[in-house]
Design an enzyme around this catalytic site. Sequence first.
Site, PDB file in Angstrom:
ATOM      1  N   SER A 559      63.081 -57.016  38.534  1.00  0.00           N
ATOM      2  CA  SER A 559      62.527 -58.126  38.806  1.00  0.00           C
ATOM      3  C   SER A 559      62.996 -59.345  38.947  1.00  0.00           C
ATOM      4  O   SER A 559      63.725 -59.797  39.629  1.00  0.00           O
ATOM      5  CB  SER A 559      61.024 -57.998  37.792  1.00  0.00           C
ATOM      6  OG  SER A 559      60.147 -58.547  38.293  1.00  0.00           O
ATOM      7  N   ASP A 644      54.703 -51.859  45.678  1.00  0.00           N
ATOM      8  CA  ASP A 644      55.151 -52.947  44.642  1.00  0.00           C
ATOM      9  C   ASP A 644      54.255 -54.400  44.918  1.00  0.00           C
ATOM     10  O   ASP A 644      54.154 -54.837  46.069  1.00  0.00           O
ATOM     11  CB  ASP A 644      56.577 -53.403  44.734  1.00  0.00           C
ATOM     12  CG  ASP A 644      56.960 -54.173  43.620  1.00  0.00           C
ATOM     13  OD1 ASP A 644      56.039 -54.840  42.886  1.00  0.00           O
ATOM     14  OD2 ASP A 644      57.814 -53.966  43.146  1.00  0.00           O
ATOM     15  N   HIS A 679      55.562 -51.555  41.171  1.00  0.00           N
ATOM     16  CA  HIS A 679      56.680 -52.343  40.552  1.00  0.00           C
ATOM     17  C   HIS A 679      57.185 -51.706  39.413  1.00  0.00           C
ATOM     18  O   HIS A 679      58.376 -51.716  38.845  1.00  0.00           O
ATOM     19  CB  HIS A 679      56.016 -53.718  40.069  1.00  0.00           C
ATOM     20  CG  HIS A 679      56.842 -54.647  39.600  1.00  0.00           C
ATOM     21  ND1 HIS A 679      57.893 -55.120  40.612  1.00  0.00           N
ATOM     22  CD2 HIS A 679      57.252 -55.442  38.300  1.00  0.00           C
ATOM     23  CE1 HIS A 679      58.470 -56.338  40.014  1.00  0.00           C
ATOM     24  NE2 HIS A 679      57.923 -56.138  38.562  1.00  0.00           N
TER      25      HIS A 679
END
Length: 707
Positions: A559, A644, A679
Site C-alpha cells: 500500500s 481494490d 486491498h
Amino acid sequence: MMQYNLKRLLFICFLLIFNVSCNMQIKPPIAEKISKRLTKHSETRIDNYYWLNQRDNEKVIEYLNNENNYTKNKLKPTEKIQKQLFEEMKSRIKKDDSSVPYFYNNYWYIKKFQKGKDYPIYTRKYKSLENEEEILIDVNTLAKGHSFYNLGGLSISPDNKKLAYSADTISRRLYTIYFLNIENGKLYDEKIDNTTGSLTWANDNETVFYSKKDLKTLRVNKIFKHKLNSNPKKDELIYEEKDESFSVGISKSKSEDFLFINSVSTLTSEIRFLNADTPNEKFKVFEKRAKGHEYSVSHFENSFYIITNKDNAKNFKLMKSSLNKTNEENWKNVIDHRKNILLEGIEIFNDYLVVIERDSGLVKMNIRSWDNNENYYLPVEGETYSLSNGTNIDFKSKKLRYNFSSLNNPSSIIDFDMSTKSFEIKKKQEVIDDNFDESNYITERMWAKSHDNTKVAISIIRHKNTKLNQNTPLLLYGYGSYGITLDPYFSSVRLSLLDRGFVYAIAHIRGSEYMGKDWYEHGKLLKKKNTFLDFIYVAKHLISKNYTSSEHIYAMGGSAGGLLMGAVLNLEPELFKGIIAGVPFVDVMTTMLDESIPLTTLEYDEWGNPNEKKYYDYMLSYSPYDNIQNKNYTNLLVTTGLHDSQVQYWEPAKWVAKLREYTKSDNVILLHTNMETGHSGASGRFEALKEVAMEYAFLIGLEKKLF
C-alpha cells in the site's frame, strides 16, 4: 533393457532442459501504448497506459489475465517450493482454535475455528462457561457460494435478543447489514446495502446507527438511523460530513451511556455526542473543529476524558470536562504534555487509569490509581516487542487484559492484576511445529544513521544457526506513512524464511510515530523523501555491518509501503536483489489530482494537495510512476486486487507496464492480480497464505537463481 533406460533418461533430461529453456524464453505481455495528455500548472505529462483504468473493458481484463499467466509461467520453477511453503505455513496454525472468552452483559463471548473450515464461528454462554454454548453466527455457512466473504461489524442489542451484522462479498469494503432475531434464529426482512459495516445500537434495543460511503469516492460521509421493522430507504440521515477532507464514524462509549459521531481528517477532529437512552434527540457538538486540533473522548462516571493536542501538545495530553460543559475552556489537565513521550491511549477502570504511551519507540503502560497511591509501569522485558491493550469492558475489574508478542515470542493474551501485580497468561498462540523453539531465534534492535544523521531503529530476527556475512539473505520490511507504527510482532508464517537462513528486519522509518509525533511530521508532505532515504540508509547500514550484501538483500512493503518500494526503486534501482510491492500506491500524481478516486481528498494533509504548485512539484519529484527512467531495475514482484478500493488495480498495472518499457536489465518484473479480491487480499483463514507462499517463493527462487 539397459539401452532403453539410457534412452529414456536422455529423453527426460532433454525435456527438463527444454522446459527450462522455454521458461527462459517466455516473453512478458506488452501493454498497448495509447497516449493520454495530462496537464496541470501549465505542465503536461504523457501517460501511455492511462487506458488500463477501464475496469469493465474486456481488453483490460485480457491484459491482466495475460500478466497473471506470465507470472505463473516465470514462477513455474518455484511451484514445488510454493506448495511446500503453503503446506508448512498452514500446518503451523492450530486448526481447532478459540479466542479467550470475555464477559459482557451476562454472557461469555467466544470466537472459534474448526478443523477444515476457513471462517470463524461466533458463540456465547450464559453467565457461566460451564453452560451450554449458543451459536450466534457461523461464517462458514454464510460464506458458502461466495469466492470472497468478509464479516464486518457484529453487534448484540442491549437486551441480548438481537444481532446486527454486516458482510462484504465483493472485497470493495461495501457491506450489507443484516438483523437476526437470536431467540428464533430468523432474519428480519430488512437489510441495508452499501454501508461501511460499522453499526451501533442505542439503548432502546430498536434503533441502530450506521455509516455510509459516497459510492463514487468511497469517502465515509453520512450517518443514518434505522428502526427495526422499518424500510431502510426511509432511514433518517442524522449527520452528513460535507468537508471532503473529513470522514465520519459512529461508536459507543465503554460506559454505554453515550453515542459518538467522530469526524476526522489527518490533522483535525470534531466529535458529536448523544445520550444512548434518547436516540431520537439531536447530537451535540463536543468541541468545534479547529484546523490542527485532534482530540478523542472517553466517558467515566461524571466526566469526559479527552486526549488532545491543544496548546501545542504535539505528543498529546489528557484532560477532562464535566458532562454538561464540554467546551474547550472548561477542560482541566489530568496528565500534562511530555516532549519525548507520545500519549497513544487510555484504559479506564473504577480504581485505576492505564495510560498507553510510546517512549523511545517502545509502547509502555503506566498504571495509576485514582487515589494517587500507586503509579508504576507494567513490567515488560526486551526492546523488540509489540504491546497493546486487549478487551477491557468491565469498569469494576482490577485486571488489565493486554496483548504481548515479539519477533520470536508468539502472541499472548495476559490478565494483569493491578492490585496484586500478578500475571495470568490466558492464552498463548500455539505454533504446531515440533521444531519450533523461541530460544532458537535471536532478536535485536540496532540504529542506523540516515542521510541527515537522524538515527533510525531497526528490529531484527534470525535463526541462531544463521551466520551473518555477505551471502546471508535478508528481507527488509517498511511502511512509513499516516503515523502508523509497525511494532515487532510474531509471525508463524515468517518462520518459513527464518528457517531457510533468511534474516528479517523492520525499518522504523519516519512517517510512522515510532519516535513520537515529530517522527511522523518529518515523513509527510514536503518532508516525505525522508521516509525513502531512511529506508535506503537502513539497508546500506545492514550491508556495512556485514549482515548481507546487495546480492542478497530484499525489500518489501504494501500500500503506502508500496509507494516506498517504488520510490526506493527509482532512487537505488540496484541496491536490492529483489523487491516485493503489495497493492502499491505508485501513481501518486494522477491519483491525487483526481478527486473522483476513492480517498484522494481525505489525504491532502498526508501527501499535499497537488492543485497547489509547491505540492505538485514536490510530489512529482518522487512519484514512482512519473520517475521511471532507463535504468537497471532489479527483480520485482507486484501484487494487486481487481476490486481494490484503497489503491486501484491500475496503478500497479501501469507501473509494471512502464517499468518493462524502460528497464535496461534482464531482471524479471512480475504482476499478479487477484481477480476476485481487493486491498486486503483473499478472505478465509488459509487462502491468503497462497499469496504469501508465492511471495516467499519469489525470494527463495532469486536466492537459488531459478529464474
